[in-house]
Write a protein that holds these residues in place. Structure first.
Motif, short mmCIF file in Angstrom:
data_model
loop_
_atom_site.label_atom_id
_atom_site.label_comp_id
_atom_site.label_asym_id
_atom_site.label_seq_id
_atom_site.Cartn_x
_atom_site.Cartn_y
_atom_site.Cartn_z
N GLN A 46 1.62 18.54 28.20
CA GLN A 46 0.27 19.07 28.02
C GLN A 46 0.24 20.15 26.93
N ASP A 47 1.31 20.93 26.84
CA ASP A 47 1.37 21.95 25.80
C ASP A 47 1.47 21.31 24.42
N ARG A 48 2.16 20.18 24.34
CA ARG A 48 2.23 19.45 23.08
C ARG A 48 0.87 18.86 22.72
N LEU A 49 0.15 18.42 23.71
CA LEU A 49 -1.20 17.93 23.48
C LEU A 49 -2.07 19.04 22.89
N ALA A 50 -1.96 20.23 23.47
CA ALA A 50 -2.75 21.36 22.99
C ALA A 50 -2.44 21.67 21.53
N GLY A 51 -1.19 21.43 21.13
CA GLY A 51 -0.79 21.67 19.76
C GLY A 51 -1.20 20.57 18.79
N GLY A 52 -1.75 19.48 19.32
CA GLY A 52 -2.26 18.42 18.46
C GLY A 52 -1.51 17.12 18.50
N GLU A 210 -11.85 32.35 16.05
CA GLU A 210 -10.78 32.40 15.03
C GLU A 210 -9.42 32.13 15.66
N GLN A 211 -9.19 32.68 16.83
CA GLN A 211 -7.91 32.44 17.51
C GLN A 211 -7.74 30.97 17.84
N TYR A 212 -8.84 30.34 18.24
CA TYR A 212 -8.76 28.92 18.57
C TYR A 212 -8.45 28.11 17.31
N VAL A 213 -9.15 28.39 16.22
CA VAL A 213 -8.94 27.63 14.98
C VAL A 213 -7.50 27.79 14.49
N ARG A 214 -6.96 28.98 14.61
CA ARG A 214 -5.60 29.22 14.14
C ARG A 214 -4.55 28.47 14.95
N SER A 215 -4.81 28.28 16.24
CA SER A 215 -3.77 27.73 17.11
C SER A 215 -4.03 26.32 17.63
N TYR A 216 -5.30 25.95 17.83
CA TYR A 216 -5.57 24.71 18.57
C TYR A 216 -6.59 23.79 17.91
N LEU A 217 -6.72 23.89 16.61
CA LEU A 217 -7.74 23.08 15.93
C LEU A 217 -7.48 21.58 16.05
N HIS A 218 -6.23 21.19 16.30
CA HIS A 218 -5.90 19.78 16.39
C HIS A 218 -5.75 19.31 17.84
N SER A 219 -6.16 20.13 18.77
CA SER A 219 -6.14 19.75 20.18
C SER A 219 -7.09 18.58 20.42
N GLN A 224 -14.84 19.73 21.83
CA GLN A 224 -15.58 20.59 22.74
C GLN A 224 -15.72 21.99 22.15
N PHE A 225 -14.65 22.44 21.50
CA PHE A 225 -14.74 23.73 20.80
C PHE A 225 -15.84 23.68 19.73
N VAL A 245 -18.73 33.41 9.49
CA VAL A 245 -18.79 31.98 9.79
C VAL A 245 -18.17 31.19 8.64
N VAL A 246 -18.51 31.58 7.41
CA VAL A 246 -17.96 30.90 6.23
C VAL A 246 -16.44 31.06 6.18
N ASP A 247 -15.95 32.27 6.43
CA ASP A 247 -14.51 32.51 6.40
C ASP A 247 -13.79 31.71 7.47
N LEU A 248 -14.41 31.63 8.65
CA LEU A 248 -13.78 30.89 9.74
C LEU A 248 -13.77 29.39 9.44
N ALA A 249 -14.88 28.87 8.93
CA ALA A 249 -14.95 27.45 8.61
C ALA A 249 -13.95 27.08 7.52
N ALA A 250 -13.70 28.02 6.62
CA ALA A 250 -12.77 27.77 5.52
C ALA A 250 -11.34 27.59 6.00
N MET A 251 -11.06 28.03 7.24
CA MET A 251 -9.72 27.86 7.81
C MET A 251 -9.50 26.44 8.32
N MET A 252 -10.58 25.68 8.41
CA MET A 252 -10.47 24.32 8.91
C MET A 252 -10.13 23.36 7.77
N GLU A 253 -9.81 22.13 8.13
CA GLU A 253 -9.62 21.10 7.11
C GLU A 253 -10.98 20.75 6.51
N PRO A 254 -11.02 20.33 5.26
CA PRO A 254 -12.31 20.10 4.58
C PRO A 254 -13.29 19.24 5.36
#
Length: 421
Positions: A46-52, A210-219, A224-225, A245-254
């Motif tokens: 499950q932890d591996r799933l959370a990591g993507g 921001e914490q979610y995007v940094r760690s679990y964006l590929h969950s 749901q996030f 919002v712009v800075d946070l979105a920029a941390m995501m994949e295009p």
């Protein structure tokens, strides 16, 4: 092919290759391992799933089946082991079978702390939130071992989110403290974002996001996030820092970044938030030429009552590049805009030819007209709505029309239920 042992996985802490996981689970007999060992394997997966690692999902399902089968046997000796008693609770809070939990608790002593906690958990997994919330009121997750406590904190915080949101966040923070890097932390962050929106706390909302995007964006639960984040930006649109919002979105994949902006634009457009819809649509258009951005920006104008040139804008949108549901939304918006435009057209020539009564002081009555004045009553002001009331009525009518427009598009949006992906 190399065969992997789940027992070896626990001892070595080694991650199974995705291609070998299903074979390993299928080749292993549940009776070869203690229940707590299989539960630990479940947590690792499950932890591996959370990591993507989405390829681990079949392994998760197989492990849940194995644990259920292991706990469902009639052997009671396994519950002499404290690790197995705790594993029963973890399994139940990890998506396990409530019936298996209930059967397992029957093997525990009436005063066993695991049984007392398990009975409270049983209320939760059986869908009795009110009873469960009351039962958990005195439960402190910090008094349990971290492997159990992090799940208890997550469950309690999730239940408190609606009834006591102010107290839910500290509880969810404890879940993250006890289970860093785990699926528990991932779930706690998602719930914390939603609670922060409920509380109107923009700082926490952005920090958790921001914490979610940094760690679990590929969950596998990142969608749901995205839903929660978009709803939060729209709900807090008067207070949230758009630069953040712009800075946070920029941390995501295009592609993820573009979809986030499109979702915000669509939701804001339906709600008539012109400025927010324009902001999000512009951000999406800067990333790629996407007709959806123009559609959602035009929708915001329709729902605001500002329909000048909106029909022309809608007509320029390339329908072939829209999904079927967005085409339906385009057709609905065009029809409503046409209806609103028709409703604001001036009256026909015959109506325009009618004399318009001037507004001003009553005309002076000459001596020759005194007799007429005595016999012809002057209409009192109370019989005429007056210019002020006429303006008010027009404003009320316009506001009602805009509200009805938003309601129509909201109903269509719910019926379609197709958000940008």
């Amino acid at each position: 092919m190399t065969r992997w042992s789940l027992a070896g996985l626990l001892v070595l802490g080694t991650a199974l290759p995705a291609s070998a996981e299903t074979d390993a689970a299928a080749a292993l007999e549940p009776q070869q391992l203690e229940p707590y060992q299989i539960v630990r394997s479940l947590e690792l997966v499950q932890d591996r799933l959370a990591g993507g690692d989405h390829a681990s999902q079949p392994m998760q399902r197989k492990l849940l089946e194995m644990i259920d089968a292991r706990f469902a046997t009639r052997e009671s000796a396994r519950f002499e082991n404290e690790l197995n008693r705790r594993a029963l609770l973890i399994y139940a809070m990890s998506g396990g079978n409530p019936a298996t939990l209930e059967a397992g608790l029957a093997h525990l002593g009436k005063d066993d702390p695991n049984r007392l906690l398990g009975e409270k958990i049983l209320l939760y997994v059986n869908g009795k939130p009110n009873e469960a919330l009351e039962a958990f009121a005195s439960v402190d997750p910090m008094t349990y071992s971290p492997d159990v406590g992090m799940y208890v904190a997550l469950v309690k915080g999730s239940m408190m989110a609606e009834a006591e949101p102010g107290k839910a966040l500290p509880m969810l923070d404890r879940a993250r403290l006890l289970g860093p890097g785990t699926l528990v932390e991932e779930a706690a962050l998602r719930r914390s974002i939603s609670v922060a929106v409920t509380l109107g706390d923009t700082k926490r909302f952005l920090r958790y996001a921001e914490q979610y995007v940094r760690s679990y964006l590929h969950s596998p639960y990142a969608s749901q996030f995205a839903d929660t984040f978009v709803a939060g930006v729209v709900a807090l649109q008067d207070k949230v820092d758009r630069r953040a919002v712009v800075d946070l979105a920029a941390m995501m994949e295009p592609e993820q970044e573009k979809v986030i902006y499109l979702r915000i634009a669509r939701r804001a457009a339906i709600d008539g938030l012109i400025d927010l819809a324009a902001f999000a649509a512009t951000q999406a258009e800067e990333m790629a030429d996407d007709p959806r951005a123009e559609l959602y920006a035009s929708l915001s104008l329709v729902t605001s009552g500002e329909i000048d040139n909106v029909l022309e804008r809608l007509s320029r949108i390339d329908r072939e590049r829209l999904s079927e549901n967005d085409r339906r939304l385009l057709d609905a918006a065009s029809a409503i805009a046409a209806e609103l435009t028709a409703g604001t057209k001036p009256a026909g020539a015959q109506s325009q030819a009618r004399p318009i009564r001037s507004v001003g002081p009553e005309p002076v009555i000459t001596a020759a007209g005194d007799e007429t004045a005595k016999t012809t009553p002057v209409p009192s002001r109370s019989r005429s709505p007056g210019p002020g009331r006429g303006v008010d009525a027009s404003v009320e009518k316009a506001e009602a029309m805009v509200a009805a427009t938003r309601a129509k598009l909201a109903d269509i949006d719910k019926l379609i239920g197709d958000m940008p992906e």
